[in-house]
Design a protein around this motif. Structure first.
Motif, short mmCIF file in Angstrom:
data_model
loop_
_atom_site.label_atom_id
_atom_site.label_comp_id
_atom_site.label_asym_id
_atom_site.label_seq_id
_atom_site.Cartn_x
_atom_site.Cartn_y
_atom_site.Cartn_z
N UNK A 3 0.82 -1.21 0.00
CA UNK A 3 0.00 0.00 0.00
C UNK A 3 0.86 1.26 0.00
N UNK A 4 1.97 1.24 0.69
CA UNK A 4 2.82 2.43 0.73
C UNK A 4 3.33 2.75 -0.68
N UNK A 5 3.83 1.74 -1.38
CA UNK A 5 4.31 1.96 -2.75
C UNK A 5 3.15 2.34 -3.67
N UNK A 6 2.00 1.72 -3.47
CA UNK A 6 0.83 2.05 -4.28
C UNK A 6 0.41 3.50 -4.07
N UNK A 7 0.51 3.96 -2.85
CA UNK A 7 0.18 5.36 -2.55
C UNK A 7 1.19 6.29 -3.25
N UNK A 8 2.46 5.90 -3.26
CA UNK A 8 3.47 6.68 -3.97
C UNK A 8 3.15 6.77 -5.46
N UNK A 40 -6.73 0.10 -5.69
CA UNK A 40 -6.61 1.31 -4.86
C UNK A 40 -6.18 2.51 -5.72
N UNK A 41 -5.14 2.32 -6.54
CA UNK A 41 -4.61 3.42 -7.35
C UNK A 41 -5.68 3.93 -8.32
N UNK A 42 -6.31 3.01 -9.02
CA UNK A 42 -7.36 3.41 -9.97
C UNK A 42 -8.51 4.12 -9.25
N UNK A 79 -1.38 16.68 -1.54
CA UNK A 79 -2.63 17.18 -0.95
C UNK A 79 -3.85 16.56 -1.64
N UNK A 80 -3.80 16.46 -2.94
CA UNK A 80 -4.91 15.85 -3.68
C UNK A 80 -5.11 14.41 -3.23
N UNK A 81 -4.03 13.68 -3.11
CA UNK A 81 -4.11 12.29 -2.65
C UNK A 81 -4.71 12.22 -1.25
N UNK A 82 -4.18 13.03 -0.33
CA UNK A 82 -4.66 13.00 1.05
C UNK A 82 -6.13 13.38 1.18
N UNK A 96 -4.13 8.05 9.31
CA UNK A 96 -3.24 7.29 8.44
C UNK A 96 -3.01 8.07 7.15
N UNK A 97 -4.09 8.63 6.58
CA UNK A 97 -3.94 9.44 5.36
C UNK A 97 -3.01 10.61 5.59
N UNK A 98 -3.16 11.28 6.73
CA UNK A 98 -2.30 12.42 7.05
C UNK A 98 -0.86 11.97 7.20
N UNK A 99 -0.64 10.93 8.00
CA UNK A 99 0.72 10.44 8.25
C UNK A 99 1.41 10.01 6.96
N UNK A 100 0.69 9.28 6.11
CA UNK A 100 1.29 8.82 4.86
C UNK A 100 1.59 9.99 3.93
N UNK A 101 0.72 10.99 3.90
CA UNK A 101 0.97 12.18 3.07
C UNK A 101 2.20 12.93 3.58
N UNK A 102 2.34 13.06 4.88
CA UNK A 102 3.52 13.72 5.46
C UNK A 102 4.78 12.95 5.10
N UNK A 103 4.72 11.62 5.20
CA UNK A 103 5.88 10.80 4.83
C UNK A 103 6.26 10.98 3.36
N UNK A 104 5.26 11.06 2.49
CA UNK A 104 5.54 11.31 1.07
C UNK A 104 6.23 12.66 0.88
N UNK A 105 5.73 13.67 1.57
CA UNK A 105 6.32 15.01 1.45
C UNK A 105 7.76 15.01 1.94
#
Length: 128
Positions: A3-8, A40-42, A79-82, A96-105
């Motif tokens: 999921x982490x890579x998919x979110x990326x 998830x990505x789609x 931001x769009x993703x989050x 989780x959405x916030x944390x993962x977005x922060x990690x991406x940033x």
């Protein structure tokens, strides 16, 4: 399925959409051959396309002293993703959405960007 890579990848494709003005999920997605959570990505990409105006408005509402067109394109993609996850995917807790977005940033930009993303998404979560 990671999921982490998919979110990326979802973030990368949102970024590509902004840069290329290409909104065909199939065309953009075809460049990724690794095993990912394709559903998830789609879903995220299609939700953003379908609800783009609402999502952009939500982002704009929670920017303090910034305009959407002045944001770094990578910050905007994150931001769009989050916001898309937070509005339309109730299976993912907002924290989780916030944390993962922060990690991406932090990974793709820097700590300052991570703090900015955290502030916008946290403000959004508090107000919604």
């Amino acid at each position: 399925m990671n999921r982490i890579r998919s979110r990326e990848v979802a973030m990368e494709l949102l970024y590509q959409m902004e840069i290329q003005k290409e909104y065909s999920v199939d065309k953009l997605f075809s460049h990724y051959e690794e095993i990912l959570d394709e559903a998830y990505i789609r879903s995220i990409l299609n939700l953003w396309i379908e609800h783009r105006e609402e999502i952009e408005n939500k982002i704009t509402e929670h920017l303090k002293g910034w305009k959407l067109d002045r944001l770094a394109k990578i910050d905007l993609a994150i931001l769009r993703l989050g916001i898309t996850e937070m509005l339309y995917d109730q299976s993912i807790p907002q924290k989780v959405s916030i944390n993962e977005a922060v990690n991406l940033a932090k990974k793709y930009v820097d700590d300052k960007s991570g703090k900015f993303i955290n502030g916008v998404l946290s403000h959004f979560a508090d107000k919604e």
